[in-house]
Design a protein around this motif. Sequence first.
Motif, PDB file in Angstrom:
ATOM      1  N   VAL A 129       0.423  -1.261   0.489  1.00 43.83           N
ATOM      2  CA  VAL A 129       0.155  -0.050   0.200  1.00 43.83           C
ATOM      3  C   VAL A 129       0.929   1.113   0.356  1.00 43.83           C
ATOM      4  O   VAL A 129       0.335   2.168  -0.731  1.00 43.83           O
ATOM      5  CB  VAL A 129      -1.521  -0.222   1.134  1.00 43.83           C
ATOM      6  CG1 VAL A 129      -1.850   1.359   0.896  1.00 43.83           C
ATOM      7  CG2 VAL A 129      -2.347  -1.097   1.336  1.00 43.83           C
ATOM      8  N   ASP A 136       0.811   6.664  -6.585  1.00 38.67           N
ATOM      9  CA  ASP A 136      -0.622   7.069  -7.098  1.00 38.67           C
ATOM     10  C   ASP A 136      -1.440   6.496  -7.938  1.00 38.67           C
ATOM     11  O   ASP A 136      -2.608   6.571  -8.723  1.00 38.67           O
ATOM     12  CB  ASP A 136      -0.217   8.396  -7.927  1.00 38.67           C
ATOM     13  CG  ASP A 136      -1.798   9.715  -7.001  1.00 38.67           C
ATOM     14  OD1 ASP A 136      -1.944   8.996  -6.112  1.00 38.67           O
ATOM     15  OD2 ASP A 136      -1.409  10.787  -7.628  1.00 38.67           O
ATOM     16  N   GLU A 165     -16.805  -7.501  -3.182  1.00 40.40           N
ATOM     17  CA  GLU A 165     -16.380  -7.485  -4.857  1.00 40.40           C
ATOM     18  C   GLU A 165     -15.581  -6.501  -4.914  1.00 40.40           C
ATOM     19  O   GLU A 165     -16.882  -5.375  -4.186  1.00 40.40           O
ATOM     20  CB  GLU A 165     -16.896  -7.768  -5.466  1.00 40.40           C
ATOM     21  CG  GLU A 165     -16.851  -8.004  -6.700  1.00 40.40           C
ATOM     22  CD  GLU A 165     -18.360  -8.510  -7.739  1.00 40.40           C
ATOM     23  OE1 GLU A 165     -18.782  -9.471  -7.305  1.00 40.40           O
ATOM     24  OE2 GLU A 165     -18.414  -7.823  -9.044  1.00 40.40           O
ATOM     25  N   ALA A 167     -13.593  -3.147  -7.551  1.00 37.65           N
ATOM     26  CA  ALA A 167     -12.718  -3.291  -8.560  1.00 37.65           C
ATOM     27  C   ALA A 167     -12.235  -1.086  -8.672  1.00 37.65           C
ATOM     28  O   ALA A 167     -12.587  -0.457  -7.821  1.00 37.65           O
ATOM     29  CB  ALA A 167     -14.012  -3.125  -9.438  1.00 37.65           C
ATOM     30  N   ALA A 168     -11.452  -1.692  -9.615  1.00 35.77           N
ATOM     31  CA  ALA A 168     -10.828  -0.201  -9.900  1.00 35.77           C
ATOM     32  C   ALA A 168      -9.825  -0.697 -11.391  1.00 35.77           C
ATOM     33  O   ALA A 168     -10.039  -1.898 -11.899  1.00 35.77           O
ATOM     34  CB  ALA A 168      -9.414  -0.444  -8.965  1.00 35.77           C
TER      35      ALA A 168
ATOM     36  N   LEU B  69     -13.350   2.031  -0.998  1.00 38.08           N
ATOM     37  CA  LEU B  69     -12.782   1.979  -0.041  1.00 38.08           C
ATOM     38  C   LEU B  69     -11.723   2.677   0.438  1.00 38.08           C
ATOM     39  O   LEU B  69     -11.368   3.075   0.364  1.00 38.08           O
ATOM     40  CB  LEU B  69     -11.388   0.731  -1.146  1.00 38.08           C
ATOM     41  CG  LEU B  69     -11.262  -0.297  -0.563  1.00 38.08           C
ATOM     42  CD1 LEU B  69     -11.985  -2.127  -0.384  1.00 38.08           C
ATOM     43  CD2 LEU B  69      -9.934  -1.456  -1.689  1.00 38.08           C
ATOM     44  N   ASP B 100      -3.959  -0.331   5.469  1.00 31.24           N
ATOM     45  CA  ASP B 100      -4.050  -0.001   4.439  1.00 31.24           C
ATOM     46  C   ASP B 100      -4.110   1.402   4.884  1.00 31.24           C
ATOM     47  O   ASP B 100      -3.343   2.815   3.855  1.00 31.24           O
ATOM     48  CB  ASP B 100      -5.506   0.094   3.509  1.00 31.24           C
ATOM     49  CG  ASP B 100      -5.372  -1.550   3.008  1.00 31.24           C
ATOM     50  OD1 ASP B 100      -4.413  -2.192   2.528  1.00 31.24           O
ATOM     51  OD2 ASP B 100      -6.507  -2.059   2.318  1.00 31.24           O
ATOM     52  N   ARG B 104      -0.860   3.813   3.788  1.00 28.09           N
ATOM     53  CA  ARG B 104      -0.865   5.467   2.745  1.00 28.09           C
ATOM     54  C   ARG B 104      -0.444   6.159   3.932  1.00 28.09           C
ATOM     55  O   ARG B 104       0.370   7.229   2.908  1.00 28.09           O
ATOM     56  CB  ARG B 104      -2.698   5.201   2.050  1.00 28.09           C
ATOM     57  CG  ARG B 104      -2.703   4.291   0.978  1.00 28.09           C
ATOM     58  CD  ARG B 104      -4.669   4.805   0.269  1.00 28.09           C
ATOM     59  NE  ARG B 104      -4.195   3.750  -1.013  1.00 28.09           N
ATOM     60  CZ  ARG B 104      -3.580   3.971  -1.773  1.00 28.09           C
ATOM     61  NH1 ARG B 104      -3.057   4.953  -2.279  1.00 28.09           N
ATOM     62  NH2 ARG B 104      -4.239   2.775  -2.681  1.00 28.09           N
ATOM     63  N   LEU B 108       2.241   9.197   2.151  1.00 29.15           N
ATOM     64  CA  LEU B 108       2.172  10.680   2.042  1.00 29.15           C
ATOM     65  C   LEU B 108       2.701  11.554   3.415  1.00 29.15           C
ATOM     66  O   LEU B 108       3.438  12.672   2.448  1.00 29.15           O
ATOM     67  CB  LEU B 108       0.403  10.644   2.733  1.00 29.15           C
ATOM     68  CG  LEU B 108      -0.645  10.185   1.638  1.00 29.15           C
ATOM     69  CD1 LEU B 108      -2.001   9.781   2.110  1.00 29.15           C
ATOM     70  CD2 LEU B 108      -0.436  11.490   0.514  1.00 29.15           C
ATOM     71  N   SER B 179      -5.965  11.968  -3.905  1.00 26.92           N
ATOM     72  CA  SER B 179      -5.525  12.267  -5.339  1.00 26.92           C
ATOM     73  C   SER B 179      -5.668  11.232  -6.435  1.00 26.92           C
ATOM     74  O   SER B 179      -5.278  11.056  -7.260  1.00 26.92           O
ATOM     75  CB  SER B 179      -3.291  12.440  -5.278  1.00 26.92           C
ATOM     76  OG  SER B 179      -3.018  11.672  -4.927  1.00 26.92           O
ATOM     77  N   THR B 180      -5.227   9.431  -5.914  1.00 23.03           N
ATOM     78  CA  THR B 180      -4.885   8.207  -6.047  1.00 23.03           C
ATOM     79  C   THR B 180      -7.336   7.637  -6.782  1.00 23.03           C
ATOM     80  O   THR B 180      -7.485   8.152  -6.344  1.00 23.03           O
ATOM     81  CB  THR B 180      -5.172   7.333  -5.117  1.00 23.03           C
ATOM     82  OG1 THR B 180      -3.329   7.530  -4.674  1.00 23.03           O
ATOM     83  CG2 THR B 180      -4.705   5.915  -6.277  1.00 23.03           C
ATOM     84  N   ARG B 181      -6.632   7.720  -8.311  1.00 28.74           N
ATOM     85  CA  ARG B 181      -7.807   6.587  -8.483  1.00 28.74           C
ATOM     86  C   ARG B 181      -8.581   6.129  -7.251  1.00 28.74           C
ATOM     87  O   ARG B 181      -7.946   4.832  -6.563  1.00 28.74           O
ATOM     88  CB  ARG B 181      -7.748   5.602 -10.111  1.00 28.74           C
ATOM     89  CG  ARG B 181      -7.569   6.880 -10.977  1.00 28.74           C
ATOM     90  CD  ARG B 181      -7.810   6.241 -12.379  1.00 28.74           C
ATOM     91  NE  ARG B 181      -6.019   6.116 -12.490  1.00 28.74           N
ATOM     92  CZ  ARG B 181      -5.710   4.080 -12.111  1.00 28.74           C
ATOM     93  NH1 ARG B 181      -6.859   3.592 -12.098  1.00 28.74           N
ATOM     94  NH2 ARG B 181      -4.346   3.568 -11.655  1.00 28.74           N
ATOM     95  N   ALA B 182      -9.809   5.741  -7.423  1.00 29.22           N
ATOM     96  CA  ALA B 182     -10.469   4.992  -5.991  1.00 29.22           C
ATOM     97  C   ALA B 182     -10.853   3.713  -6.264  1.00 29.22           C
ATOM     98  O   ALA B 182     -10.744   3.424  -8.128  1.00 29.22           O
ATOM     99  CB  ALA B 182     -12.400   5.379  -5.841  1.00 29.22           C
ATOM    100  N   ALA B 183     -10.495   2.525  -5.312  1.00 26.52           N
ATOM    101  CA  ALA B 183     -11.040   0.882  -5.686  1.00 26.52           C
ATOM    102  C   ALA B 183     -12.842   1.187  -4.923  1.00 26.52           C
ATOM    103  O   ALA B 183     -12.666   1.929  -3.842  1.00 26.52           O
ATOM    104  CB  ALA B 183     -10.244   0.459  -5.183  1.00 26.52           C
ATOM    105  N   THR B 184     -13.504   0.625  -5.191  1.00 24.19           N
ATOM    106  CA  THR B 184     -14.749   0.365  -5.442  1.00 24.19           C
ATOM    107  C   THR B 184     -15.509  -0.917  -5.209  1.00 24.19           C
ATOM    108  O   THR B 184     -15.068  -1.596  -5.160  1.00 24.19           O
ATOM    109  CB  THR B 184     -15.978   1.167  -7.109  1.00 24.19           C
ATOM    110  OG1 THR B 184     -15.100   2.251  -7.028  1.00 24.19           O
ATOM    111  CG2 THR B 184     -17.184   1.507  -6.064  1.00 24.19           C
ATOM    112  N   ILE B 185     -16.034  -0.312  -3.440  1.00 26.07           N
ATOM    113  CA  ILE B 185     -16.569  -1.868  -3.143  1.00 26.07           C
ATOM    114  C   ILE B 185     -17.891  -1.908  -4.209  1.00 26.07           C
ATOM    115  O   ILE B 185     -19.055  -1.220  -4.476  1.00 26.07           O
ATOM    116  CB  ILE B 185     -17.398  -1.589  -1.873  1.00 26.07           C
ATOM    117  CG1 ILE B 185     -15.453  -0.965  -1.436  1.00 26.07           C
ATOM    118  CG2 ILE B 185     -17.808  -2.789  -1.556  1.00 26.07           C
ATOM    119  CD1 ILE B 185     -16.081  -1.336   0.274  1.00 26.07           C
ATOM    120  N   ARG B 186     -18.634  -3.193  -4.888  1.00 26.31           N
ATOM    121  CA  ARG B 186     -19.212  -3.454  -5.750  1.00 26.31           C
ATOM    122  C   ARG B 186     -20.173  -4.002  -5.098  1.00 26.31           C
ATOM    123  O   ARG B 186     -21.807  -4.043  -5.114  1.00 26.31           O
ATOM    124  CB  ARG B 186     -19.483  -4.248  -6.813  1.00 26.31           C
ATOM    125  CG  ARG B 186     -18.201  -3.216  -8.315  1.00 26.31           C
ATOM    126  CD  ARG B 186     -18.083  -4.263  -9.134  1.00 26.31           C
ATOM    127  NE  ARG B 186     -17.399  -3.648 -10.293  1.00 26.31           N
ATOM    128  CZ  ARG B 186     -16.945  -4.289 -11.623  1.00 26.31           C
ATOM    129  NH1 ARG B 186     -17.315  -5.452 -12.059  1.00 26.31           N
ATOM    130  NH2 ARG B 186     -16.626  -3.427 -12.351  1.00 26.31           N
TER     131      ARG B 186
END
Lengths: 260, 320
Positions: A129, A136, A165, A167-168, B69, B100, B104, B108, B179-186
């Motif tokens: 991480v 980034d 589940e 996703a990225a 996330l 996590d 980060r 940072l 700044s980071t693109r997200a990870a998404t919980i589906r």
Amino acid sequence: MNVVVCVKQIPDPAAPQSLDAENRLNRSGKLILDEADSYGVEVALRLVEAAGEGEVSLVSMGEATDVTGIRSALAMGAQRATVVADPLLKGADALTTAKVLAAVISRETPDLILAATESSDGYTGTLPVQLAQLLDLPALTFATSVVVEGDTVVVHRQTEAGYDEVAATLPAVVTVTAGVVEPRYATFKGIMAAKSRPVTVVSVADLGLDPRTLDPRQDIVAVETATTKSAGEKYVDDGEGAQRILAFLEQIKIVSGSAT
Amino acid sequence: MSISNLWVVAEPSGTDVTSTSKELVSEARRLGATVTAVSWGAQGASIAQIVGAFGAQRLVDLGDLGAVLPASVVAATLASLLKDESPDAVLIPASNDGRDIAGRVSALLDTPVLTNVTGLRVVDGLETEHPVFGGTQTVVARLRAPGPGLIVVRAKSFVAEGTASGGAERVRVAPTPPSTRAATIRASHVEERTGPALEDAAVVVSGGRGLGDAASYGMVEELARLLNGAPGASRAIVDAGWVPYSHQVGQTGKTVKPDLYIACGISGATQHMVGMKGASNIVAINKDPDAPIFAISDFGVVGDVHTVLPALISALKSRS
């Protein structure tokens, strides 16, 4: 589909372990590929095979005098490896290691970076991480399943109650648990091929890193013998094992005395 | 130098926070610090009451983060807050999200993290205790870097104790966009489980590779049920797919401290022992007389789980 897998050579966890003069894990003996890393290598190989193009490469930090462990991951099918070896990195903490690996990885443009959730020697579990943050990138951690759908990576992420589940879009960092897949055994052909695959050894200076940013910033002030309980009675079962356990459970009042 | 100001990442769990979060708030208060809890989710009002009752003066509430996330958002916000306020340390639960977040924030703020901490000492600043080699030795460490130390603490390292104090002052803070693109919980999948929760059960019966096959885990579940306990597992059989991860006891699973722990066919790898060695009583059944688990067992049976467990189960049944 280009996948980078972070791997580490560690002292064999099955062998007796000790601390060195600086109270760090003694790494002077034979080093092997951390078994936890073989899962990431396998996931990477399967993703590249499914994509039909691309390559799996390895990055590592540590001594490079013996790279047998790295070669065993190449024998599984990875194409090449970069090992950062430098006396300046002795005693490096996880953040320093992440900076070093980030410097290697940022020279390329992988679609996916895989790592184990944690190493089997240090168990720190923060490096992937930290690496994601330095690059980034999104981090999808504790994955028990990894699939790529177009430009999206989808994982099953372990939770206390089950799994999510998650996703990225790529590129991303994914950490995999042991058991996510069954790592393949290297074939004879693979072992022979691995001998000629490139293992590039680089230094901190080669990566253009400022050594001042890599200093360890934690001290070990003491190592103490922990108070652990001593072994109690050990009974070799000759048919009374269950009754003896029951008697012990009565003695500690987990079950009440004989009902009859 | 004493400790004056500690922050605790309080991980939400429904309308509550996780038990490790409460343990950390309690310990921060015991160390004599002013305690700020940092949490997120839709239950801020309830969480302010709870963390207050365990000793926090203030709750920094990031509010509902939606389906992302949480680590990247929580870390970006924490990092920006920590630039203005400089607590002595941030205590973070050693959960998946906690680790996590710590990773980060560390990157940072360019500050290292101390992980796998099971004890804290105030000796001219904070020192941390880390068990190594299956808990036979303790490494004591301290951070050299300036700025708040990031300390990731294992579950059940401290006791959660309520105080007479009321709720914490709830300060709502708008999350800092990462700044980071997200990870998404589906989607979230919850595995059905009956009986007491593994981490709270007074009795835990765990199985390992020595069971031989997945079907034999049924004996572990039955014995756990008869003792009003919870079934647990070693990492080996979770990795093998015999039981879900939620059953795993050990370094990478749950930490348990029951009155009684029965290890069935578990050899006692370091990974497992650190998660259960705090049990008041340990019983082990294993074929190998040299299995490391016997070294910490109060009562050990060198024998086959396939004969001992059925006999034990039938003896318990005949009593009820």
